[in-house]
Structure formats: structure tokens, C-alpha cells
Scaffold this active site. Sequence first.
Site, PDB file in Angstrom:
ATOM      1  N   LYS A  38     -12.107   0.945  -1.867  1.00 55.06           N
ATOM      2  CA  LYS A  38     -11.044   1.521  -2.696  1.00 55.06           C
ATOM      3  C   LYS A  38     -11.523   1.546  -4.148  1.00 55.06           C
ATOM      4  CE  LYS A  38      -7.737   0.973   0.881  1.00 55.06           C
ATOM      5  NZ  LYS A  38      -7.024   0.048   1.733  1.00 55.06           N
TER       6      LYS A  38
ATOM      7  N   SER B  87       0.796  -1.226   0.000  1.00 50.58           N
ATOM      8  CA  SER B  87       0.000   0.000   0.000  1.00 50.58           C
ATOM      9  C   SER B  87       0.827   1.273   0.000  1.00 50.58           C
ATOM     10  CB  SER B  87      -0.975  -0.002   1.180  1.00 50.58           C
ATOM     11  OG  SER B  87      -0.281  -0.217   2.382  1.00 50.58           O
TER      12      SER B  87
ATOM     13  N   HIS C 279      -5.532  -3.187  -2.856  1.00 49.12           N
ATOM     14  CA  HIS C 279      -5.212  -2.247  -3.932  1.00 49.12           C
ATOM     15  C   HIS C 279      -5.183  -2.892  -5.315  1.00 49.12           C
ATOM     16  CE1 HIS C 279      -4.261   0.820  -0.953  1.00 49.12           C
ATOM     17  NE2 HIS C 279      -3.731  -0.166  -0.258  1.00 49.12           N
TER      18      HIS C 279
HETATM   19  C1  LIG Z   1      -7.044  -0.124   3.208  1.00 51.73           C
HETATM   20  C2  LIG Z   1      -6.392  -1.421   3.499  1.00 51.73           C
HETATM   21  C3  LIG Z   1      -6.934  -2.319   4.413  1.00 51.73           C
HETATM   22  C4  LIG Z   1      -8.092  -1.968   5.296  1.00 51.73           C
HETATM   23  O1  LIG Z   1      -9.275  -1.951   4.605  1.00 51.73           O
HETATM   24  P1  LIG Z   1     -10.491  -1.089   5.178  1.00 51.73           P
HETATM   25  O2  LIG Z   1     -11.675  -1.615   4.508  1.00 51.73           O
HETATM   26  O3  LIG Z   1     -10.176   0.330   4.866  1.00 51.73           O
HETATM   27  O4  LIG Z   1     -10.493  -1.340   6.685  1.00 51.73           O
HETATM   28  C5  LIG Z   1      -6.347  -3.558   4.541  1.00 51.73           C
HETATM   29  N1  LIG Z   1      -5.238  -3.887   3.830  1.00 51.73           N
HETATM   30  C6  LIG Z   1      -4.671  -3.026   2.967  1.00 51.73           C
HETATM   31  C7  LIG Z   1      -3.462  -3.450   2.199  1.00 51.73           C
HETATM   32  C8  LIG Z   1      -5.215  -1.765   2.787  1.00 51.73           C
HETATM   33  O5  LIG Z   1      -4.640  -0.904   1.957  1.00 51.73           O
END
Ligand SMILES: *Cc1c(COP(=O)(O)O)cnc(C)c1O
Length: 389
Positions: A236, A177, A205
Site C-alpha cells: 500500500k 479499510s 492503511h
Molecule cells: C490490504 C489489507 C490486508 C491484506 O494485505 P495484502 O498484503 O494485500 O494481502 C490486510 N488488512 C487490511 C486492513 C488491508 O487493508
Amino acid sequence: MLTDLAEQLRTRESAGLKRRRITTESRQNAHITIDGCSYLAFCDNDYLGLANHPQLIEAVCEGARRYGVGAGASHLISGHSSAHHALESALASFTGFPRALLFSTGYMANAGVVTALIGRIDALFADKLNHASLNDAALCSSIKLTRYPHLDLIALEKQLASSQARRKLVMTDAVFSMDGDIAPVPKLLALCDKYDAWLLIDDAHGFGVLGRQGRGVASHFNLSSPRIIYMATLGKAAGVFGAFVAGQVEIIESLIQSARSYIYTTATPPLLSHALLRSLSLIEQEEWRRERLSQLIMQFQRGLQSMRWKLLPSKSPIQPLIIGSNDEALQLSESLRERGIMVPAIRPPTVPKGTARLRVSLSASHSKEDVDQLLSALRQLDSVYEPPR
Ligand SMILES: *Cc1c(COP(=O)(O)O)cnc(C)c1O
């Protein structure tokens, strides 16, 4: 306690580590409004530009009319609606796994998988640059977490080979990320096969962005294996909110029985699942969004070639510009903001010490001109930059 906390906050501030929130007044988009001013933004994870899609806004309204606003209860009581159910089936077939299970957030999904499937006599192996939610999942379960250096498969193999644990679970971000690079999933899977380990892939992602029609990292590498426990988020690229885990029937059924972060929480509003069904078909059908994204990524990388700051080798929409010191990263972010552009400075402990960075994230909602504007602001700042002595 208050005196202590005030002291800690001052220390944090003087180390350039104080975190501040910005308050946006507009929809999430390439252009956002803060304090009445409009900014060109490269901050969000809305990679396909769906967070603001008219069809999704309409689907939310329709979902509210059909299902009401709140789920009213947890999934195991009476909160599991036909909208959740339909979305789970659609996600399973889209990602190519036998079953899928919705969670409220990705953070909770990771915690649920680890606590439900892995116990004291088991072992967890994790890439050092994994998302915090995977590390915290290990903390929740109080199981020993063995971390291997980023992408170091030789180190991982040594760790796996010397483990006597009943079950072994390897955890990895699919797209990291804060670095944007893609994990070598086929090689990780081969190691899991060799040492009888399971592979939890966090595709927060990659889902919607990678693979055929955005089916995610497994499709990107053309992989399928019963050893994969697949997690992806829906806030996302999918533009809405939530997360899911997909995998073998026994895995999903066990999560329903014992994932505490699934059981002891209210189901997400069914209207979100209703909208996500729509989002899923947009992801599937609107290939132009992924094409636009790859054009913008190439344009940005080409534009930066002649500049002082180096990009990490990332083919994903996450394009990190490594700065180094916290203060410099903050300063650069501030200078861009003065030019009407928002790019977040990411500092430790989110990233390793000495690697503070600007995390540029690109989206199909950006235009070629938007990226040009960012590049020309960076070029200007590069020309007046004085390295600290
Ligand atoms: C954003 C993210 C999460 C968490 O997801 P949410 O639904 O925002 O709690 C978990 N793992 C990664 C790699 C992320 O980027």
C-alpha cells in the site's frame, strides 16, 4: 455443479452484486489507462505515490541483478536472503519493536499470527468492521471469534471480562479499510492491560501515512507496549508488495517456528526487499508526501460540504461517500467513469448491507487539480440527481 453456479451467478448479477475486474494497461498512478482510454483514478492504496517511483524501479533492477528473480525456496530452507534480513531489521527499528518478520502478504501474516499464537483454549475478539483477512485468520484456526460492534469498547470490555480463556487476543484494523476511521488504540490497549489480553493491530492503511515520519499508528498515538503485535502491509503506502509482523522477540520467534503461512510458502523475491529498503527511506525522508496528502484530504472534505452525499468522518486518505443502495452506488461510479474518473463502488459483503459506497482514495500522486476535477464531476451529478422513489 455448472448449472448451479450459473444460477448463482445470475442471482448475484440481478442483486447488483456481480464483481467485475478492470484491466489496466499503464503503471499504477493518479492517471491509469483502461481499454486505451486515460482515466483519473481514485482507487488504489498507493497513498504516498511510491508504486511508480523511479528510485524504486531502479532498486528493483539492481536487486534483480544482485539476487536474481526468485527466492527459490521458503525462508526456513534456503530462501531467506540478506535482503530479507536487512529489511526485517530496518522495519523493526523503524516501527519501534524488538523484531520484525516478513510475510508474503498481509492476508497470510494475519493468518500466521492467529494460527501460531492462539489455540483451541484461547479466545479471539474482533471489531465487526475489521478487514476480511482478520476474520479469515480466525476461520483458519477454527477458534471461536467474538465480534464486537464497531468501536464499541463497552461491549468489548464485557466480552473480555466474561472470558475464561487462557490467552485472549483482540484484533483491530488501525485505519478501517472501508470507513477510513482510526481505531482508539490507546483505549484498546488499556482494556488489554486490564484483562491480560494481547492486541493485534492491522496497520495496512496507517503504515507510511500515520505517525512521525510515517512510522504508523503506534507512533501516531505515541504508544509502545509488549502487548502489541503489529502487522502492516508493504503493497500500500510502501508501494511495493508484502507484509510484516513486528513485536516481542518471543512472538516473532514463535511465528518462525509455527506460522504455517510463513513456513509452507516460497519467500518473496529478494529484489522486492531490496526495493523496500529504498522505499522505507523515502517514507522516512519525504515528509512532503504526507503533507500533500493531508492538504488533498482537507480540500476534498471542504468541497463535499455543500453536496447531498455525506462523507464518513475520516481523517485518513480513505474517504468513503455513503450512497446506500447497490444500484445507486454502481450508477454513480459508472457516471463518474463516463466523465473520465474511476472511483470504485464498494458493496456488500465487503461493507454492511445498505451502506454501499464510493470509496475515494487519495494519494500524494494526485494534484490539487485532480481533486478539483473529481469535485466538479460530483457537483454536476449532484445537480441532476433524482432520488429513487
Ligand atoms: C490490504 C489489507 C490486508 C491484506 O494485505 P495484502 O498484503 O494485500 O494481502 C490486510 N488488512 C487490511 C486492513 C488491508 O487493508
